[in-house]
Design a protein around this motif. Structure first.
Motif, short mmCIF file in Angstrom:
data_model
loop_
_atom_site.label_atom_id
_atom_site.label_comp_id
_atom_site.label_asym_id
_atom_site.label_seq_id
_atom_site.Cartn_x
_atom_site.Cartn_y
_atom_site.Cartn_z
N SER A 141 -7.69 63.24 30.44
CA SER A 141 -7.84 63.74 31.92
C SER A 141 -9.27 64.78 31.20
O SER A 141 -8.69 66.11 30.80
CB SER A 141 -7.35 63.29 33.02
N THR A 142 -10.45 64.80 31.60
CA THR A 142 -11.50 64.82 31.51
C THR A 142 -12.40 65.01 32.54
O THR A 142 -13.10 64.87 33.36
CB THR A 142 -13.20 65.06 30.26
N VAL A 143 -12.65 66.72 32.75
CA VAL A 143 -13.51 67.20 34.25
C VAL A 143 -14.07 68.29 33.93
O VAL A 143 -14.04 68.88 32.77
CB VAL A 143 -12.82 67.97 35.99
N GLU A 156 -18.64 67.51 37.05
CA GLU A 156 -18.26 66.13 36.84
C GLU A 156 -17.72 65.28 35.68
O GLU A 156 -16.40 66.07 35.63
CB GLU A 156 -20.24 65.45 35.50
N PHE A 157 -16.59 64.54 36.67
CA PHE A 157 -15.28 63.78 35.83
C PHE A 157 -15.62 62.49 34.89
O PHE A 157 -16.87 62.24 34.72
CB PHE A 157 -15.08 62.53 37.19
N GLY A 158 -14.74 62.78 33.26
CA GLY A 158 -15.16 62.53 31.86
C GLY A 158 -14.07 61.50 32.75
O GLY A 158 -13.74 60.71 33.26
N LYS A 178 -19.33 63.98 40.44
CA LYS A 178 -19.57 62.80 39.53
C LYS A 178 -19.29 62.65 39.28
O LYS A 178 -18.77 63.35 38.42
CB LYS A 178 -21.13 63.60 39.68
N PHE A 179 -19.20 60.88 38.46
CA PHE A 179 -18.20 60.52 37.39
C PHE A 179 -19.78 59.72 36.19
O PHE A 179 -21.08 59.71 36.56
CB PHE A 179 -17.87 58.99 37.78
N ARG A 180 -18.76 60.45 35.04
CA ARG A 180 -20.52 60.85 33.78
C ARG A 180 -20.68 59.15 33.85
O ARG A 180 -19.53 58.36 33.69
CB ARG A 180 -19.89 61.54 32.73
N ALA A 181 -22.31 58.63 33.54
CA ALA A 181 -22.04 57.07 33.05
C ALA A 181 -20.88 57.05 31.47
O ALA A 181 -20.52 55.51 32.22
CB ALA A 181 -23.63 57.26 32.84
N ASP A 182 -20.65 57.99 30.72
CA ASP A 182 -19.53 57.21 29.53
C ASP A 182 -18.35 57.49 29.61
O ASP A 182 -17.40 57.73 29.06
CB ASP A 182 -20.57 57.73 28.28
N ALA A 183 -18.43 57.75 31.48
CA ALA A 183 -17.02 58.08 31.35
C ALA A 183 -15.53 56.55 31.10
O ALA A 183 -16.22 56.04 31.83
CB ALA A 183 -16.01 58.82 33.01
N ARG A 184 -14.82 56.94 30.70
CA ARG A 184 -13.36 56.05 30.48
C ARG A 184 -12.94 55.78 31.20
O ARG A 184 -12.06 57.23 31.81
CB ARG A 184 -13.09 56.11 29.09
N LEU A 185 -12.14 54.90 32.30
CA LEU A 185 -11.29 54.77 33.47
C LEU A 185 -10.87 53.17 32.94
O LEU A 185 -10.89 52.49 34.34
CB LEU A 185 -12.61 54.72 34.79
#
Length: 545
Positions: A141-143, A156-158, A178-185
């Motif tokens: 997990s990345t912030v 931003e959440f990654g 905010k969630f990044r557009a390329d965040a993997r969830l």
């Protein structure tokens, strides 16, 4: 922000929806910020001041110095509620429709109000950066926290693992940014969007609409009544002729969540309805009751008391979604002759119970005009048979009478007239109304419809066993009504015997008035509000009572 309809309309009207009145079209170039690089033009707008006084005054945003925040973080609150002047003693201000704001050291870095969307900045965070610190330590997990105090962008959440998403799910927030557009969830749908438990539909809500002069009598009884009720099941609204006196009353201090609405001018009989409509307006547009939930709007006087515990009244009023009117005997109805046909305006008790559609329709339809004697005139709607007969959409209330000098108070004529319209007798002399039942011209001595509040106007011809018992009961203290002797008041009660209370509790009435402020009520709550009373033999008289 999350706005109800009324506040959304206030924001649209206050900010300007047309190009010609948009504040951004006339921006002022001023720079009161502590950050010199902000040199762009700023919008200006005016708003009212909340200082607890009765006089309205306004200020302009140009009067404030040192603000560096975005306009959309200032405009909504200032237009909807206003600028806040805090009490110099308590450092707080109670704001109708919002709650309490505090300006002290304890709240200097704390969020106030209801924060439903999670975010976190470099210089300030909703939770002192607790959540972002925990998520940053979760594997896979990345912030991305902001790295500079000058940055205007939040954390931003990654990529977030299932464990990190579960942390977000367990917070009180409903949204996060905010969630990044390329965040993997990969686990987002399973963890966040899938209901963990069966969701129960929201329960109905009762709105208690109190009309008072300076207080509501017998606050301890009302306090006990509401103390046993789920907080989500009711709202309490209060219109006062003397608002400051009401704010200092024990009723206002002891009833949880009570809100005093904006005062409107009132006059006995001529116009108490405007205050009732004001209560309905605030209840309709100022609460966070979810759409589609059943709501009932109950008009209550300052000398009214409940005859049952909250649970029983709640059960009775929510078993159907129709309105309740207590209609006087047909000989008292007003009439108008149109094209050789008599149309009637049924006369009813003031203390009605409305469902949400009817409360909205009454608020929307109450548009009186005033004559030289300050008496309101209003439309009584015509539809169905009455519309066919009159070939008009409405008649004025002033066009009705009862064939000789008579009158009806506005709040005892307008609600039914606006919502249901003029009465036209069918072949059997009756007409059916959903929820109310069949009203008929043949009933000359008893009330019709559903009567929720017991009011005793006549002690010589009560027509009901429970009323007759109270008249005859030596243990019930009654001040005789002045109605018919030049006055306009029903009977008032100075006390009840236990037997009378048990009979009242066993009847189909839910409330009683007028109970004198100095009434002796030592056993009232024990008998009327107990969950399992010992009833006297009951005679059910909800209809025709």
């Amino acid at each position: 922000v999350h706005l109800n309809r009324r506040d959304a309309l206030s924001l649209v009207a206050g900010w300007g929806e047309d190009e010609g009145d948009h504040p951004l079209r006339n921006m002022s170039f001023f720079n009161g910020t502590d950050y010199p690089h902000y040199t762009k033009a700023r919008p200006t707008w005016s708003f009212r001041v909340l200082d607890g006084g009765s006089e309205q005054r306004t200020v302009n945003m140009k009067d404030f110095h040192g603000w560096e925040w975005c306009a959309d973080e200032l405009v909504p609150f200032s237009i909807i509620f206003g600028g806040v002047v805090f009490n110099s003693t308590t450092s707080r201000r109670d704001i109708d429709g919002f709650g309490t704001l505090r300006n002290d050291d304890k709240h200097d870095d704390l969020a106030q109000g209801r924060c439903l969307t999670y975010f976190s900045f470099y210089y300030w965070s909703l939770d002192a950066w607790t959540l972002e610190s925990k998520i940053a330590k979760v594997e896979n997990s990345t912030v991305y926290p902001t790295s500079s105090q000058r940055s205007t962008h939040p954390l931003e959440f990654g990529d977030l693992s299932a464990a990190a998403l579960q942390m977000l799910r367990e917070t009180p927030y409903l949204f996060a940014r905010k969630f990044r557009a390329d965040a993997r969830l990969p686990s987002y749908e399973e963890v966040v969007l899938k209901p963990s438990l069966r969701i129960e539909p929201p329960k109905p809500v009762l709105h208690f609409l109190f009309l008072a002069i300076d207080s509501v009598s017998h606050a301890p009884i009302w306090q006990e009544f509401f103390a046993n009720a789920p907080s989500s099941a009711f709202r309490v609204w209060l219109h006062c002729k003397k608002p400051e006196a009401c704010r200092n009353s024990s009723f206002y201090q002891e009833i949880p969540g009570i809100q005093i609405v904006k005062r409107v001018p009132t006059s006995y009989c001529n116009d108490l309805l405007s205050a009732s409509v004001q209560l309905m307006k605030e209840a309709l547009f100022s609460t966070a009751v979810p759409p589609g939930v059943m709501e009932k709007f109950i008009l209550v006087s300052d000398t009214t008391l409940p005859l049952r515990p909250f649970s029983e009244i709640y059960s009775v009023l929510t078993e159907h979604d129709t309105s309740d009117f207590c209609i006087y005997p047909a000989w008292e109805w007003l009439q108008a002759k149109v094209n050789d046909t008599l149309l009637y305006a049924p006369w009813h008790h003031q203390w009605i119970v409305l469902n949400r559609p009817d409360a909205y329709a009454l608020w929307n339809g109450w548009k009186p005009t005033w004559d030289e004697y300050d008496w309101p005139d209003f439309n009584i709607s015509l539809h169905g048979a009455s519309h066919t007969i009159a070939k008009r959409k409405h008649l004025l209330a002033s066009e009705f009478d009862d064939g000789h000098p008579s009158w009806a108070c506005t709040d005892e004529l307008a609600p039914f007239g606006i919502l249901y319209g003029a009465f036209v007798a069918g072949g059997d002399g009756g007409q059916y109304y959903p929820g109310i039942g069949t009203l008929t011209l043949q009933e000359k001595s008893r009330n019709q419809g559903r009567c929720r509040t017991l009011v005793l106007w006549n002690t010589t011809s009560t027509q009901e066993h429970v009323k007759q018992f109270m008249v005859d009961d030596p243990g019930t203290d009654i001040v005789l009504p002045t109605w018919g002797d030049g006055g306009g008041d029903p009977a008032a009660f100075g006390g009840f015997s236990d037997d009378a209370l048990r009979r009242l509790r066993a009847s189909d009435y839910l409330f009683i008035r007028k109970v004198l402020p100095n009434a002796t009520l030592s056993n009232y709550a024990k008998v009327a509000l107990s969950e399992s009373p010992k009833h006297a033999p009951a005679r059910h008289e909800a209809r025709g009572s």
